[in-house]
Design a protein around this motif. Structure first.
Motif, PDB file in Angstrom:
ATOM      1  N   VAL A 169      31.899  46.094  46.012  1.00  0.00           N
ATOM      2  CA  VAL A 169      33.248  45.529  46.100  1.00  0.00           C
ATOM      3  C   VAL A 169      33.244  44.032  45.810  1.00  0.00           C
ATOM      4  CG1 VAL A 169      33.930  47.252  47.811  1.00  0.00           C
ATOM      5  CG2 VAL A 169      33.035  45.043  48.568  1.00  0.00           C
ATOM      6  N   PRO A 170      34.382  43.471  45.387  1.00  0.00           N
ATOM      7  CA  PRO A 170      34.488  42.011  45.310  1.00  0.00           C
ATOM      8  C   PRO A 170      34.380  41.433  46.720  1.00  0.00           C
ATOM      9  CG  PRO A 170      36.646  43.020  45.031  1.00  0.00           C
ATOM     10  CD  PRO A 170      35.645  44.136  45.013  1.00  0.00           C
ATOM     11  N   TYR A 171      33.532  40.414  46.903  1.00  0.00           N
ATOM     12  CA  TYR A 171      33.387  39.876  48.266  1.00  0.00           C
ATOM     13  C   TYR A 171      33.360  38.358  48.319  1.00  0.00           C
ATOM     14  CZ  TYR A 171      28.276  39.890  47.215  1.00  0.00           C
ATOM     15  OH  TYR A 171      27.033  39.707  46.665  1.00  0.00           O
ATOM     16  N   VAL A 172      33.821  37.697  47.256  1.00  0.00           N
ATOM     17  CA  VAL A 172      33.940  36.242  47.286  1.00  0.00           C
ATOM     18  C   VAL A 172      35.259  35.877  47.965  1.00  0.00           C
ATOM     19  CG1 VAL A 172      34.041  34.139  45.906  1.00  0.00           C
ATOM     20  CG2 VAL A 172      32.625  36.059  45.145  1.00  0.00           C
ATOM     21  N   HIS A 187      34.889  34.298  32.728  1.00  0.00           N
ATOM     22  CA  HIS A 187      34.670  35.422  31.822  1.00  0.00           C
ATOM     23  C   HIS A 187      34.614  36.779  32.502  1.00  0.00           C
ATOM     24  CE1 HIS A 187      33.994  32.677  28.475  1.00  0.00           C
ATOM     25  NE2 HIS A 187      33.200  31.972  29.260  1.00  0.00           N
ATOM     26  N   GLU A 188      34.653  36.829  33.826  1.00  0.00           N
ATOM     27  CA  GLU A 188      34.679  38.108  34.523  1.00  0.00           C
ATOM     28  C   GLU A 188      36.032  38.280  35.204  1.00  0.00           C
ATOM     29  OE1 GLU A 188      30.148  39.186  35.640  1.00  0.00           O
ATOM     30  OE2 GLU A 188      31.010  37.629  36.887  1.00  0.00           O
ATOM     31  N   PRO A 189      36.505  39.511  35.348  1.00  0.00           N
ATOM     32  CA  PRO A 189      37.850  39.729  35.900  1.00  0.00           C
ATOM     33  C   PRO A 189      37.943  39.282  37.362  1.00  0.00           C
ATOM     34  CG  PRO A 189      36.670  41.806  35.676  1.00  0.00           C
ATOM     35  CD  PRO A 189      35.832  40.771  34.995  1.00  0.00           C
ATOM     36  N   LEU A 190      39.046  38.622  37.688  1.00  0.00           N
ATOM     37  CA  LEU A 190      39.252  38.135  39.048  1.00  0.00           C
ATOM     38  C   LEU A 190      39.231  39.279  40.061  1.00  0.00           C
ATOM     39  CD1 LEU A 190      39.890  35.633  40.810  1.00  0.00           C
ATOM     40  CD2 LEU A 190      42.324  36.120  40.427  1.00  0.00           C
ATOM     41  N   VAL A 191      39.722  40.443  39.646  1.00  0.00           N
ATOM     42  CA  VAL A 191      39.778  41.584  40.556  1.00  0.00           C
ATOM     43  C   VAL A 191      38.380  42.035  40.970  1.00  0.00           C
ATOM     44  CG1 VAL A 191      39.763  43.361  38.744  1.00  0.00           C
ATOM     45  CG2 VAL A 191      40.920  43.820  40.913  1.00  0.00           C
ATOM     46  N   ALA A 192      37.361  41.679  40.180  1.00  0.00           N
ATOM     47  CA  ALA A 192      35.985  42.052  40.512  1.00  0.00           C
ATOM     48  C   ALA A 192      35.282  40.990  41.345  1.00  0.00           C
ATOM     49  CB  ALA A 192      35.190  42.304  39.234  1.00  0.00           C
ATOM     50  N   LEU A 193      35.942  39.871  41.595  1.00  0.00           N
ATOM     51  CA  LEU A 193      35.324  38.755  42.308  1.00  0.00           C
ATOM     52  C   LEU A 193      36.010  38.450  43.638  1.00  0.00           C
ATOM     53  CD1 LEU A 193      35.017  36.337  39.235  1.00  0.00           C
ATOM     54  CD2 LEU A 193      33.190  37.756  40.196  1.00  0.00           C
ATOM     55  N   ASP A 194      37.338  38.405  43.646  1.00  0.00           N
ATOM     56  CA  ASP A 194      38.120  37.921  44.784  1.00  0.00           C
ATOM     57  C   ASP A 194      38.252  39.000  45.851  1.00  0.00           C
ATOM     58  OD1 ASP A 194      39.968  36.840  46.541  1.00  0.00           O
ATOM     59  OD2 ASP A 194      41.273  36.060  44.976  1.00  0.00           O
ATOM     60  N   GLY A 199      36.828  37.502  52.163  1.00  0.00           N
ATOM     61  CA  GLY A 199      35.980  38.237  51.237  1.00  0.00           C
ATOM     62  C   GLY A 199      35.787  39.701  51.560  1.00  0.00           C
ATOM     63  N   LEU A 200      36.413  40.181  52.628  1.00  0.00           N
ATOM     64  CA  LEU A 200      36.130  41.546  53.094  1.00  0.00           C
ATOM     65  C   LEU A 200      37.335  42.490  53.011  1.00  0.00           C
ATOM     66  CD1 LEU A 200      33.906  40.719  56.207  1.00  0.00           C
ATOM     67  CD2 LEU A 200      33.164  41.385  53.905  1.00  0.00           C
ATOM     68  N   ASP A 201      38.395  42.075  52.340  1.00  0.00           N
ATOM     69  CA  ASP A 201      39.589  42.917  52.275  1.00  0.00           C
ATOM     70  C   ASP A 201      39.290  44.281  51.665  1.00  0.00           C
ATOM     71  OD1 ASP A 201      41.010  40.851  53.362  1.00  0.00           O
ATOM     72  OD2 ASP A 201      42.287  40.483  51.610  1.00  0.00           O
ATOM     73  N   VAL A 202      38.653  44.306  50.511  1.00  0.00           N
ATOM     74  CA  VAL A 202      38.386  45.580  49.831  1.00  0.00           C
ATOM     75  C   VAL A 202      37.324  46.365  50.599  1.00  0.00           C
ATOM     76  CG1 VAL A 202      37.713  46.675  47.666  1.00  0.00           C
ATOM     77  CG2 VAL A 202      39.020  44.540  47.630  1.00  0.00           C
ATOM     78  N   LEU A 203      36.333  45.681  51.116  1.00  0.00           N
ATOM     79  CA  LEU A 203      35.293  46.357  51.896  1.00  0.00           C
ATOM     80  C   LEU A 203      35.894  47.119  53.077  1.00  0.00           C
ATOM     81  CD1 LEU A 203      31.815  45.061  52.840  1.00  0.00           C
ATOM     82  CD2 LEU A 203      33.295  45.914  54.652  1.00  0.00           C
ATOM     83  N   ARG A 204      36.836  46.492  53.772  1.00  0.00           N
ATOM     84  CA  ARG A 204      37.455  47.170  54.923  1.00  0.00           C
ATOM     85  C   ARG A 204      38.203  48.425  54.481  1.00  0.00           C
ATOM     86  NH1 ARG A 204      38.635  41.676  56.289  1.00  0.00           N
ATOM     87  NH2 ARG A 204      37.330  40.970  58.028  1.00  0.00           N
TER      88      ARG A 204
END
Length: 262
Positions: A169-172, A187-194, A199-204
């Protein structure tokens, strides 16, 4: 017709070194080995010197013994993430169903498919460019790639059957995205970084949904930072998974593993 003169390695090294590439010699060697013509080599050196990630210049990244296609604008798989693959294989070496969420190029799914041989492998990402790239990387293994938001992308028939669920998951934290190296930031998509405020929104979200998809004894694995690891493990526990942390100090890799009790 006369054979065109090769692109001089010394010219490539000098251009890359002048652009600040720390491993100029190694990168020049890869570029010259990949380019089909001297003109293509010159263009590739120029693109790398302009700041494009090496993997986007080459069109591929080495990952867990594979050469993974990486298209422009798709998240580049990191070598430290190979540790996550190793942890998954150690936990469930006989896994028969694998799902890779937030799959990006599909590197994790491809690596697991290559190691497990006969496993049913699915991957998913919200980014159409990532999905197109992952489909090419998983096609040799018969893997299927779905587009959509996390579990919404998956076939309902996978519920309760997944042995290995990976989610790089993105965790920055949002406020730290601007501090990333320009290669990633530009050069990388923000959705893959933010990953949101901490940093734990997607992880949760991944952890909360995992019990509905894992088979009994199945495990969820995700990468995080050393600082975030305790909170990530707590999110796994809150979801009903039994968490543990695996660390590789050399790679600076931190993987949280959560097992669904049998």
């Amino acid at each position: 017709m006369p054979t065109p003169a090769p692109f001089p390695p010394s010219t490539a090294v000098s251009a890359l070194r002048a652009a600040g590439c720390v491993f100029a010699e190694d990168e020049a060697e890869l570029i010259l080995a990949t380019a089909r013509t001297p003109e293509e080599a010159a263009r590739m050196v120029d693109r790398r010197a302009a700041g494009l990630p090496l993997e986007h210049v080459l069109g591929w990244a080495g990952f867990h013994g594979l050469r993974v296609t990486v298209d422009p604008g798709v998240f580049v798989p990191r070598r430290r993430t190979e540790f996550l693959v190793d942890q998954a294989l150690a936990a469930l070496p006989d896994a028969t169903v694998v799902v890779d969420l937030c799959c990006g190029s599909g590197a994790l799914g491809a690596a697991l498919a290559a190691a497990l041989h006969t496993a049913e492998v699915h991957a998913a990402d919200v980014d159409p460019a990532a999905v197109r790239c992952a489909r090419r990387n998983l096609a040799p293994f018969g893997g299927r790639v779905h587009q959509g938001d996390l579990y919404d992308a998956l076939p309902a028939g996978l519920r309760g059957r997944v042995d290995i669920l990976t989610a790089n998951v993105p965790y920055v934290p949002t406020a730290e995205v601007a501090l990333l190296p320009a290669e990633a930031r530009d050069h990388e998509p923000l959705v893959a970084l933010d990953g949101g405020a901490d940093g734990l929104d997607v992880l949760r979200r991944v952890a909360a949904g995992a019990p509905g998809w894992l088979a009994p004894g199945g495990c969820l694995l995700t990468e995080t930072s050393e600082r975030q690891a305790p909170a990530a493990a707590q999110a796994f526990a809150d979801a009903g998974l039994t968490p543990r942390l695996a660390v590789d100090e050399d790679l600076y890799a931190h993987v949280v593993i959560g097992v669904l009790p049998r």
